[in-house]
Write an enzyme that holds these catalytic residues in place. Sequence first.
Site, PDB file in Angstrom:
ATOM      1  CE  LYS A 120      62.873  20.969  74.933  1.00 43.34           C
ATOM      2  NZ  LYS A 120      63.702  19.849  74.418  1.00 43.34           N
ATOM      3  CG  ASN A 143      59.599  20.499  78.247  1.00 41.69           C
ATOM      4  OD1 ASN A 143      58.667  19.719  78.270  1.00 41.69           O
ATOM      5  ND2 ASN A 143      60.846  20.114  78.013  1.00 41.69           N
ATOM      6  CG  HIS A 189      60.066  13.815  70.965  1.00 40.45           C
ATOM      7  ND1 HIS A 189      60.034  13.001  72.081  1.00 40.45           N
ATOM      8  CD2 HIS A 189      60.749  14.925  71.347  1.00 40.45           C
ATOM      9  CE1 HIS A 189      60.654  13.602  73.085  1.00 40.45           C
ATOM     10  NE2 HIS A 189      61.103  14.762  72.665  1.00 40.45           N
TER      11      HIS A 189
END
Length: 428
Positions: A120, A143, A189
């Site tokens: 990303k 981010n 995660h």
Amino acid sequence: MIVSRDWAGKRYAVLGLARSGAATVSALLAGGARVVAWDSDANKRAAFALDDQLSIAPLDDLSGFDALVVSPGVPLNTHKLAAAARAAGVPIIGDIELFAQARRELPSHRVVGITGTNGKSTTTALVHHILKTAGVPTLMGGNIGLPILGQEPLPEGGVYVLELSSYQIDLTTGLDCDVAVLLNITPDHLDRYDGFAGYAASKARLFAMQSAGHVAVVGTGDEASANIAQGLAGRTDDLVTIASDPIDQSRWPALQGPHNAQNARAAIAVTRALGIAEDAIEAGLASYASLPHRMQQVATRNGVAFVNDSKATNPESTAPALGAFPRVHWIVGGKRKGDDLDACAAHLDHVVAAYTIGEAAPLFFDLLKDKVPVVEQSGTLEAAVAHAAAAARPGDTVLLSPACASFDQFRDYEARGDAFRAAVEALA
């Protein structure tokens, strides 16, 4: 900075005063809000000047707040303050939600939101670069490390390009992206979610926030993403799926490897949806330079390339990096996220030697010793660089692609990448 008049007179609690938190406090104050902020780091607390509307104090009582604004690093499933906010009926949001609230006061613009387990950052930077090359006013944030609230608003016709982690999506309810992108989903995660399905559902929320007529771009190279694309199939012309088959990347020097094929396909789909001309898209792809710490060539010595891929913090993101070079001296290890390197198996025939480092060094040595010609348990990054450089021959690549988090030996992946560059520069 980006502010909203809707914040005036409201009271916000802000937890975390690193980059995004500091920008959030400044924006809220500029918007006329009252803020109580806290960070466990005394240096971060001390960085704020006294203000009649700002208090730096522990957030012991959340009653009377309009929202609790937290950094994406705060685990909503375990942090006691998140539980206290829920008990008090206080919404828990992040800076991306505040940006979404501020949009109606900005000059006419569009927003691209990009998520996925891997790729990303590169895709965000690539879309931003193509737009900039084409002469479109654009900013990137989220981010990727650039707090969006701390930036100057774009003029009319601008495009905000946001990299969005699942954590940021979790803290957002009103971000209606003109183009929303999901690149891929692989296990990551999972300590923050109710299993893999919960993690995938977090990513899918980016599309649930979109209005009718806005574009969804979805990679279909993994089962979870393909299932999300199938669920969006009713959107017909508003859905673009990205295949994982190869494309000609020879004209794009900084976009080599199978992972960058997907990143390029996604960026092409996004910029086409935004109306960018094909020749401008091609010019942007050809002139793009790698992000720091992501497949970044930091040096060439005696015909050997040294590539910093420190941002590859799981095996799934390391695998395509191994596939991008014919002969690799692989520096791997750190704080591992699992007990295997199975995702890298298809490209181990490119590895002529592996040098394991950090907490994972013993385990990865055992995993690789019968699968690649040479394996060394180097321990430290500096030793791995020195030994790999001594063994490499012209045409080889020394690749730092750790497949692990950095926190056992470094502050973050950026510090690890900087240490790699320093070690390369220190070679005789």
